[in-house]
Design a protein around this motif. Structure first.
Motif, PDB file in Angstrom:
ATOM      1  N   ASP A   1      73.995 189.255  84.813  1.00 25.69           N
ATOM      2  CA  ASP A   1      75.570 189.943  84.366  1.00 25.69           C
ATOM      3  C   ASP A   1      74.638 191.180  82.865  1.00 25.69           C
ATOM      4  O   ASP A   1      75.714 192.438  83.295  1.00 25.69           O
ATOM      5  CB  ASP A   1      75.879 188.416  82.968  1.00 25.69           C
ATOM      6  CG  ASP A   1      76.774 187.645  83.806  1.00 25.69           C
ATOM      7  OD1 ASP A   1      76.191 188.220  85.157  1.00 25.69           O
ATOM      8  OD2 ASP A   1      76.923 186.770  83.326  1.00 25.69           O
TER       9      ASP A   1
ATOM     10  N   THR B   1      76.692 194.269  83.545  1.00 18.19           N
ATOM     11  CA  THR B   1      77.910 195.021  82.247  1.00 18.19           C
ATOM     12  C   THR B   1      77.411 196.695  82.456  1.00 18.19           C
ATOM     13  O   THR B   1      77.783 197.057  81.361  1.00 18.19           O
ATOM     14  CB  THR B   1      77.901 193.629  81.106  1.00 18.19           C
ATOM     15  OG1 THR B   1      76.614 194.203  81.025  1.00 18.19           O
ATOM     16  CG2 THR B   1      78.767 192.927  81.393  1.00 18.19           C
TER      17      THR B   1
ATOM     18  N   PRO C   1      76.683 181.190  83.740  1.00 20.90           N
ATOM     19  CA  PRO C   1      78.253 181.309  84.816  1.00 20.90           C
ATOM     20  C   PRO C   1      77.268 182.127  86.324  1.00 20.90           C
ATOM     21  O   PRO C   1      75.910 182.773  86.044  1.00 20.90           O
ATOM     22  CB  PRO C   1      78.466 182.003  84.396  1.00 20.90           C
ATOM     23  CG  PRO C   1      78.091 183.243  83.331  1.00 20.90           C
ATOM     24  CD  PRO C   1      76.620 181.938  83.078  1.00 20.90           C
ATOM     25  N   TYR C   2      78.928 182.010  87.172  1.00 16.59           N
ATOM     26  CA  TYR C   2      79.459 183.022  88.301  1.00 16.59           C
ATOM     27  C   TYR C   2      78.771 183.934  87.087  1.00 16.59           C
ATOM     28  O   TYR C   2      79.376 184.457  86.376  1.00 16.59           O
ATOM     29  CB  TYR C   2      79.738 182.568  89.213  1.00 16.59           C
ATOM     30  CG  TYR C   2      79.623 180.710  89.684  1.00 16.59           C
ATOM     31  CD1 TYR C   2      78.767 180.764  90.682  1.00 16.59           C
ATOM     32  CD2 TYR C   2      80.316 179.978  89.334  1.00 16.59           C
ATOM     33  CE1 TYR C   2      78.403 180.262  91.542  1.00 16.59           C
ATOM     34  CE2 TYR C   2      79.712 178.675  90.347  1.00 16.59           C
ATOM     35  CZ  TYR C   2      79.146 178.762  90.946  1.00 16.59           C
ATOM     36  OH  TYR C   2      78.943 177.589  91.574  1.00 16.59           O
TER      37      TYR C   2
ATOM     38  N   CYS D   1      80.917 187.694  87.316  1.00 14.88           N
ATOM     39  CA  CYS D   1      82.550 187.802  86.987  1.00 14.88           C
ATOM     40  C   CYS D   1      82.489 187.997  88.047  1.00 14.88           C
ATOM     41  O   CYS D   1      83.059 188.795  89.586  1.00 14.88           O
ATOM     42  CB  CYS D   1      82.333 188.231  85.810  1.00 14.88           C
ATOM     43  SG  CYS D   1      82.289 190.135  86.345  1.00 14.88           S
ATOM     44  N   ASP D   2      84.566 188.090  88.601  1.00 16.88           N
ATOM     45  CA  ASP D   2      85.656 188.276  89.722  1.00 16.88           C
ATOM     46  C   ASP D   2      85.033 189.531  89.749  1.00 16.88           C
ATOM     47  O   ASP D   2      85.371 190.048  91.186  1.00 16.88           O
ATOM     48  CB  ASP D   2      86.588 187.705  88.979  1.00 16.88           C
ATOM     49  CG  ASP D   2      87.104 186.404  89.771  1.00 16.88           C
ATOM     50  OD1 ASP D   2      85.856 186.305  90.188  1.00 16.88           O
ATOM     51  OD2 ASP D   2      88.090 185.942  89.664  1.00 16.88           O
ATOM     52  N   THR D   3      85.083 190.805  88.417  1.00 14.67           N
ATOM     53  CA  THR D   3      85.443 192.032  88.709  1.00 14.67           C
ATOM     54  C   THR D   3      84.465 192.276  89.898  1.00 14.67           C
ATOM     55  O   THR D   3      83.898 193.284  90.878  1.00 14.67           O
ATOM     56  CB  THR D   3      84.980 192.574  87.511  1.00 14.67           C
ATOM     57  OG1 THR D   3      85.881 191.725  86.413  1.00 14.67           O
ATOM     58  CG2 THR D   3      86.004 194.327  87.509  1.00 14.67           C
TER      59      THR D   3
ATOM     60  N   ARG E   1      85.772 180.772  94.216  1.00 23.73           N
ATOM     61  CA  ARG E   1      85.249 181.907  94.931  1.00 23.73           C
ATOM     62  C   ARG E   1      84.854 181.497  96.330  1.00 23.73           C
ATOM     63  O   ARG E   1      85.088 182.555  97.337  1.00 23.73           O
ATOM     64  CB  ARG E   1      83.913 181.114  94.535  1.00 23.73           C
ATOM     65  CG  ARG E   1      84.219 181.487  92.765  1.00 23.73           C
ATOM     66  CD  ARG E   1      83.230 180.481  91.569  1.00 23.73           C
ATOM     67  NE  ARG E   1      81.662 181.705  92.362  1.00 23.73           N
ATOM     68  CZ  ARG E   1      81.002 183.104  92.268  1.00 23.73           C
ATOM     69  NH1 ARG E   1      81.608 183.434  91.100  1.00 23.73           N
ATOM     70  NH2 ARG E   1      80.157 183.014  93.008  1.00 23.73           N
TER      71      ARG E   1
END
Lengths: 516, 971
Positions: free
Chosen positions: A192, A196, A232-233, A235-237, A275
């Protein structure tokens, strides 16, 4: 029609011990505990670069065999010097040490405090050779343990690496892709961080038809690591950004590109139905089914895994996989010569079997029972296990007719044989299946024949022996079957029962009722 | 309680008293110990005693008391007080390992048990040091200590073999592997090295081999759930050493004992298990070792003797081969003709031989012999293992294997023919070989059901079996007689009927054989033949065909019960029961004698009932005598009462617990045979049946309920008039029964009989309270079983007292209750009702609610009318809803504290299905149509509109079908 709809509704509830189908589907838990060695057929998380991958590397060609010309002290000194030549020499020596095949001194290099300087070097756009060596060295450090990857991230490498993705120097650019792949592959946290820091658009921008194949492979692999890991997985974006590129890559001919693109999809589908939906909605299924027929194991494995993941989803998602033709391919895969493929195929099948009875009907239509029974008989144990799950899901969800076909397929013989298997869960499931089939036979008044068949197969002896199993649940299950279905006598339709009745109630004053 | 000398002294005194044979001294001492065990320091006092007491007896006694104390108290049960204070827990855990390891063996065992009990609760989270403490002891070099640690580890880890995979379990295993696997491997290697350095020191070797056995067991436990990474990486070390150990022999370790397995045998058996585990579960990884193990185990078999002590090893080893030879990819290891011949010759045939030990068992321990030979509880025997291997080999090599064995059978029969009295064992082996070769599938009911076509069974029967049975001397070659009889038994499906009929008098004759095995087998064979079904599902033999032998059959059966060792022979008693059942009226002339003999037997065994099956069949035989006789002549019931009541009274008075449920069932049968009002002899018993003490034993409950139902059916008026004061007691029984999830259905049986048979006015005053009790149970613990019974009850109530009465009683408890019951229970749950009569009761009851209950037509309940009708049509047309909510699985057993109290239902005392609406309603669908028609005539126009507006289309179609069938229409 609330009332007349009832049977279907009930059947769903009855499936696997009252749990509904989605619960019975076995999701692969990547974080679950493993006692085993990591699987050999899984994709690698991190890779070290031990040879130069690009002929037109800007640095001098690495010498054959790695000759370290500087001591660690000299490297430290060189790296910290302000002379770009010395910096280059020191960095290259360090990189070579880190690239040696055996026991690269990752720990040593980190402890020597070289990382911050190497990160600095990433930014020295005047010296692409230095950038390249630094990126390579960092790639290899990041390929180590989590701690070692962390050292690279905490050294601030991510942002400058992403900037290198726009470098005009192809080798530098490619090495940066690789380094980011290693960082992202460590786990959700660093993955992530990479996301990001906006790496994805830069990575995707690199993809072009003229790209050398090795470079494209690296990009695909890094993308797959950006899709990887749960809790977490991603992110959607990020997923939405990556998916179209994966679809595009899936049309490629190169098996490594295909493999990593499929692995990426397998990670994206390894989760909630939502998902799975994101992937399925791209229309990728028909292509995946084609790839399931690939003769390349590294393509077959992840494409099969992905489709297997998809059928853990909703009934509609499963239907789409069936419509895409997965059931055309699965029976062949059950007969594949690699047990790992048989196992994966049986697993996918078990999840289709967990669906509503019209999906079970499809299984029958594509004639999956014969190869399944063959696996139950002669497969390796890990394959037999998945096959037992399939049968269990099938049996608990099947209509009466489907159940009869299951019995006629000869499934009982191998099931009974597996009752002595050294695996308690499998034994319990088989007992459940037997009990379920016996109950159905009872309704059709065919119980007696079925009981005889089970006895002929040596089933009674085995179930009786299981009554004494140290696992209480197995003991009880076996006892229930024997008591309910194999009562000793068969006279005048009365059966000899020895029922077990409880003892623990409070005694109440008989007269109290009258007094009230 | 302080840790003082005075307290130690007191405790010593009391412990001593707990060993006293006199209960007057022992019991108070036990009570005292129980009363003080809640005090702090109590367990520490025990530990001090077991360590320091001067008296060895007290040491052992303290250790046993300690273990039992831990067993009872260590587990912390939710919502219950912690029975051991935290400080004691900590102190126990800190000291127990050391104490265990330094104690003599007797005490070590107790403490080791205690550690595993504690470990089960506390390990690993609440006992983090345990593993380190144990592993550290490996370094001690003292194998007494090491074996103590290994034993404890084994008791802690063996549950990995039978527990389900869970995160918790695997976390623990991972932790254990991390701490334990490497030290264990090192210990394994070191121990093996020590074995070679001490190869000439017998006592050292014994200790070292005990360690190796435990290490091998630990290997099995740690590898059971999955193949751990560590063991995969170290497979070479383990498997090479296991392989070496399999082939190892050392004279010093050989034992003289013929029976008890020695250390070498135990170790090798465990290694066979370990290899089998790997071969089965981790084939891919183990493949390259497997052929070597096949060879080693094979050689082991060829060189191992016939002594009993090798039995476990040999059967484990054969089972290993049997499981491997069935796998397609190992087929090649066996397919060579020489290999096959030598497996047959050197492994299978020798292990099928009748050994001295078998002969001994045949003569002196017949019961055990029969159990093994007849009932298949021979799982671990050599013969069984050899049979399994034959079957395994036949999967791929049936032709060659049959060929090889046929040769053996012939030569063995020739040997026998040369000199029967010396060579009879050869014939035994030949018969056994034919049996195991021919039987491909077998059931108790039909014997062999699939035979190998390569063996001609009838020919063998005529040439080799019949001659033995025809010989005049039933006591000659008893083993061969038993073999012959067994042959008939298991091939009763293959041997044609005419041959079987010839054998019947021969079997009857053999009931007189002195050998327990022979006359037992004869009885059993007769029983099985009489049970065999022919075409049309009738028995293969008719009563007429057996009639010529009736007298001699019955005589010999009862005479067999007088032979030494067979006075409570369950096979004979079962054969008696079966003969009665087959012969029916043909036995009536003999009934007076038979019933006398049976009651005498009953009286004798009631002194000390020890054979549950024997007793069961005896009661079945009694029931059959009653049924058969009274069917022909109901008045004869009095004769049975005369013959039986005396014994029954004695059984009840002496409180022979095992027999009481049977007695009640026989009495129910007798009482139901009476056509008129209840005889006074029964009425005198009635109050006693309500005694709480009888109902406390759960095994009595079904029989008692059955008997009370019989009382209500036959004597409701007598009860209402002469025993009205007992009605509250009767209802008290009902109240007690419905409070239990396991027995609530019995409570409903009773309640339904009360509602059906008792005059309404006699129960009037209790009705409301009955409903309140049922509601309380519904609120507190609703189960599917309870709902089903509840639905049947309220519908029966509706039928008996009227629909309006039902509505009124509900609404009398609480306004609008009736609507709630309809909406929340009847409509959604009615589909769950099972049983034809039960469904019919519900159908008729609901029909009444729909058509004879004015509030259903014109109050707020009206909106429920159509849904109720819809659910009734569902009850008629849809499959039964047999779903059970998740949490209710196993409810009846989980509520049970133990398996001890079982109720045995007598098949031949069975109650006929009773249909309380049978006379009123024949076809409930037609009945519905007619009732609706009647309702519609009372309020024209309303019914069709209610039906057509909200009934769904499919249901409507069904309804129209009913109306058509009844030739009525709705107005």
């Amino acid at each position: 029609m609330p009332t007349l709809d009832a049977p279907e509704e009930r059947r769903r509830k009855f499936k696997y011990r009252g749990k509904d189908a989605s619960l019975r589907r076995q999701q692969r838990m990547a974080v679950s505990l493993e006692l085993r060695k990591a699987k050999k057929d899984e994709q690698t998380l991190k890779r070290r670069n031990i040879t130069s991958f690009c002929p037109d590397t800007p640095s001098e060609k690495p010498a054959k065999g790695v000759v370290v010309s500087l001591t660690l002290g000299e490297i430290i000194k060189g790296v910290n010097s302000s002379d770009p030549v010395l910096c280059f020499q020191a960095t290259q020596t360090a990189r070579k040490m880190l690239s040696q095949e055996k026991n690269p001194p990752l720990k040593l290099v980190i402890e020597a405090g070289l990382i911050p300087r190497m990160v600095e070097f990433l930014k020295s756009s005047l010296y692409p050779c230095l950038q390249f060596e630094a990126a390579w060295a960092l790639t290899n450090i990041a390929s180590g343990t989590s701690e070692q990857t962390r050292a690279v991230v905490e050294g601030g490498a991510i942002q400058p690496l992403i900037e290198l993705l726009s470098s005009s120097n192809v080798a530098v650019c490619e090495q940066a892709v690789w380094a980011l792949g290693n960082i992202a592959g460590d786990g959700p946290e660093f993955r992530d961080n990479v996301i990001t820091s906006n790496a994805i658009p830069h990575l995707l921008a690199l993809i072009s038809p003229t790209l050398p194949i090795t470079f494209l492979r690296n990009i695909t692999w890094t993308l797959s690591n950006l899709c990887r890991n749960k809790n977490p997985y991603p992110c959607d974006t990020a997923v939405k950004q990556i998916l179209p590129a994966l679809l595009h890559l899936l049309q490629h001919q190169d098996s490594e590109v295909l493999s990593d693109a499929c692995w990426a999809l397998s990670y994206l589908t390894d989760g909630s139905n939502k998902r799975i939906g994101q992937v399925v909605d791209t229309g990728v299924l028909p292509r995946l089914v084609v790839l399931m027929t690939s003769s390349e194991l590294n393509v077959l494995t992840p494409s099969l895994r992905t489709v297997g993941n998809i059928v853990t989803g909703t009934d509609e998602q499963t239907q789409m996989a069936i419509d895409a033709g997965m059931l055309n391919v699965l029976p062949q895969l059950l007969q594949h010569n690699k047990p790992s493929i048989q196992k994966e195929a049986a697993w996918a099948l078990s999840n289709v079997a967990a669906g509503p009875c019209h999906h079970i009907q499809q299984l029958l239509a594509y004639d999956v029972l014969p190869p399944l029974v063959a696996l139950l008989k002669n497969g390796e144990f890990k394959v037999q296990k998945e096959a037992v799950w399939t049968v269990a899901n099938f049996a608990t969800g099947a209509t009466m007719d489907q159940l009869i076909q299951l019995v006629h397929s000869g499934v009982l013989e191998p099931l009974v044989n597996l009752l002595t298997a050294p695996d308690v869960k499998i034994v319990l499931i088989i007992l459940d299946v037997i009990s379920c089939i016996l109950q159905a036979a009872e309704k059709r008044s065919e119980k007696e024949n079925l009981c005889l068949l089970i006895e002929e197969l040596g089933g009674i002896d085995r179930i009786e022996a299981l009554q004494l199993h140290e696992n209480r649940q197995i003991g009880r299950s076996a006892l229930n079957i024997i008591e309910k279905h194999f009562g000793e006598e068969e006279d005048e339709s009365l059966t000899l029962l020895s029922r077990v009745i409880d003892q623990d109630y409070e005694f109440i004053d008989y007269e109290c009722l009258a007094k009230k | 309680m302080e840790l003082s000398d005075a307290n130690l002294q007191t405790l010593t005194e009391y412990l001593k008293k707990t060993l006293d044979p006199d209960p007057a001294i022992r019991r108070p001492a036990e009570k005292f110990l129980e009363s003080v065990e809640g005090n702090q320091n109590y367990p520490l006092l025990l530990l001090t005693l077991l360590e320091k007491s001067q008296d060895n007896v007290i040491k052992v006694c303290a250790s046993v008391t300690f273990k039992n104390y831990i067993k009872r108290n260590w587990r912390i049960v939710e919502d219950e007080p912690n029975k051991i204070c935290e400080a004691d827990r900590v102190a126990i855990k800190a000291n127990i390992v050391h104490l265990m390891l330094s104690s003599p063996e007797q005490i070590q065992k107790q403490l080791s048990d205690a550690i595993s009990i504690i470990g089960r609760e506390d390990f690993p989270q609440k006992w983090p040091d345990l593993l380190t403490e144990m592993v550290n002891r490996f370094q001690s070099g003292d194998f007494h200590v090491i074996n103590g640690v290994l034993r404890t580890a084994h008791s802690l880890f063996k549950r990995y073999r039978h527990e389900f995979k869970s995160n918790e379990l695997w976390t623990e295993i991972k932790l254990v592997l991390d701490a334990f696997a490497l030290p264990l491997t090192n210990l394994f290697k070191a121990t093996i090295e020590l074995c070679s350095t001490h190869a000439n020191d017998a006592s050292a070797l014994r200790i070292l081999f005990s360690s190796l056995i435990l290490i091998s067991k630990l290997f099995y436990s740690l590898n059971f759930q999955d193949l751990p990474e560590f063991f995969e990486d170290n497979m070479e070390t383990w498997m090479n050493n296991f392989h070496t150990l399999l082939t190892l022999d050392n004279k010093l370790l050989q034992t003289d004992d013929e029976e008890e397995a020695g250390l070498l045998e135990l170790l090798k058996s465990q290694i066979c298990d370990n290899a089998a585990l790997y071969a089965q579960k981790y084939d891919e990884e183990f493949q390259r070792y497997l052929p070597r193990f096949v060879t080693a185990i094979w050689n082991l078999l060829v060189t191992t003797g016939q002594e009993v002590k090798y039995d476990l090893l040999v059967s484990n080893a054969i089972q290993f081969l049997a499981s491997v030879c069935e796998r397609p990819h190992y087929k090649n290891l066996f397919e060579d003709q020489n290999t096959l011949t030598s497996i047959c010759e050197k492994v299978i045939v020798p292990n099928m031989e009748f050994r001295a030990a078998d002969e001994e068992a045949f003569e002196d321990n017949s019961e055990e012999y029969i159990r093994r030979d007849l009932e298949g509880s021979d799982i671990d025997t050599r013969r069984r293992a050899a049979c399994d291997l034959v079957r395994g080999l036949c999967k791929f090599f049936e032709g060659p294997v049959t060929g090889i064995f046929s040769g053996y059978v012939n030569s063995m029969l020739q040997e026998y023919a040369k000199n029967p009295s010396v060579n009879w064992k050869h014939k035994d082996a030949a018969i056994y070989l034919v049996t195991s070769l021919a039987s491909k599938a077998q059931t108790q009911k039909h014997g062999i059901t699939q035979a190998n076509e390569l063996v001609n069974l009838t020919e063998f029967f005529v040439n080799h079996i019949l001659p033995d049975l025809k010989s005049a001397n039933v006591n000659e070659f008893p083993v061969l007689k038993a073999d012959g009889i067994k042959y008939i038994m298991i091939f009763r499906n293959q041997v044609p009927k005419e041959h079987l009929l010839v054998s019947i008098p021969l079997l009857i004759n053999h009931l007189q054989a002195e050998s327990i095995v022979v006359h037992t087998y004869a009885a059993h064979a007769l029983e099985r033949l009489f049970t065999r079904r022919g075409p049309n599902n009738a028995t293969l033999f008719t009563a007429a065909e057996i009639a010529p032998f009736v007298e001699i059959l019955l005589t010999n059966l009862f005479k067999a019960l007088t032979l030494p060792g067979s006075s409570e022979n369950e096979y004979i008693m079962k054969a008696i029961m079966r003969s009665f059942s087959l012969l029916q009226e043909a036995i009536i002339p003999y009934i007076p004698t038979l019933i006398t003999q049976l009651t005498q037997k009953l009286l004798a065994v009631s002194k000390n009932p020890s054979k549950p099956h024997f007793n069961h069949y005896m009661f079945e035989a009694i029931c059959l005598s009653i049924r058969i006789t009274c069917k022909a002549n109901p008045a004869a019931v009095v004769n049975f009462e005369e013959a039986l009541f005396l014994v029954f009274t004695e059984i009840l008075q002496n409180d022979v617990q095992e027999f009481i449920p049977y007695v009640f069932q026989v009495m129910s049968l007798l009482l139901e045979t009476h056509k008129n009002d209840i005889p006074s002899s029964y009425m005198a018993l009635f109050p006693h049946l309500l005694q709480p003490v009888l109902w406390e034993r759960t095994g009595n409950i079904p029989a008692l309920v059955r008997l009370l139902q019989a009382f209500l059916e036959r004597g409701s008026n007598t009860i209402a008039s002469a025993a009205a004061d007992k009605i509250p007691g009767l209802l008290g029984v009902f109240q007690k029964l419905i409070a239990s999830k396991a027995n609530d259905h019995q409570g409903f049986y009773l309640l339904n009989s009360i509602i059906e048979h008792m005059p309404p006015e006699s129960v009037d005053q209790y009705r409301k309270q009955i409903f309140i009790l049922l509601f309380q149970r519904l609120q507190n613990s609703k189960t599917t079983k309870f709902i089903k019974s509840f639905l049947v009850f309220i519908n029966l109530y509706c039928i008996k007292y009227g629909a309006l009465a039902l509505q009124e009683i509900f609404d009398g408890i609480q306004p609008k209750m009736f609507g709630m019951v309809l909406e929340k229970i009847i409509i959604p749950e009615i589909q769950k009702v099972s049983g034809n009569v039960e469904k019919k009761i519900c159908a008729v009851g609901i029909t009444k609610l729909l058509t004879e209950c004015p509030p259903m037509m014109d109050t707020e309940y009206t909106k429920l009318w159509t849904p109720l009708l819809q659910s009734l049509i569902g009850l008629f047309e849809l499959p039964e809803d047999d779903t059970i909510p998740d949490e209710e699985h196993f409810i009846d057993i989980e509520d049970t504290p133990g398996y001890q109290t079982a109720f045995s239902q007598l098949a031949f005392a069975g109650k006929k299905e009773h249909d309380p609406v049978g006379q009123m309603v024949n076809n409930p669908k037609i009945h519905l149509a007619q009732s609706l028609h009647k309702l519609s005539t009372a309020c024209p126009g309303r019914v069709p509109s209610m039906v057509s507006t909200s009934l769904n289309a499919e249901a409507l179609q069904y309804l129209q079908g009913y109306l058509q069938a009844a030739s009525v229409t709705l107005l």
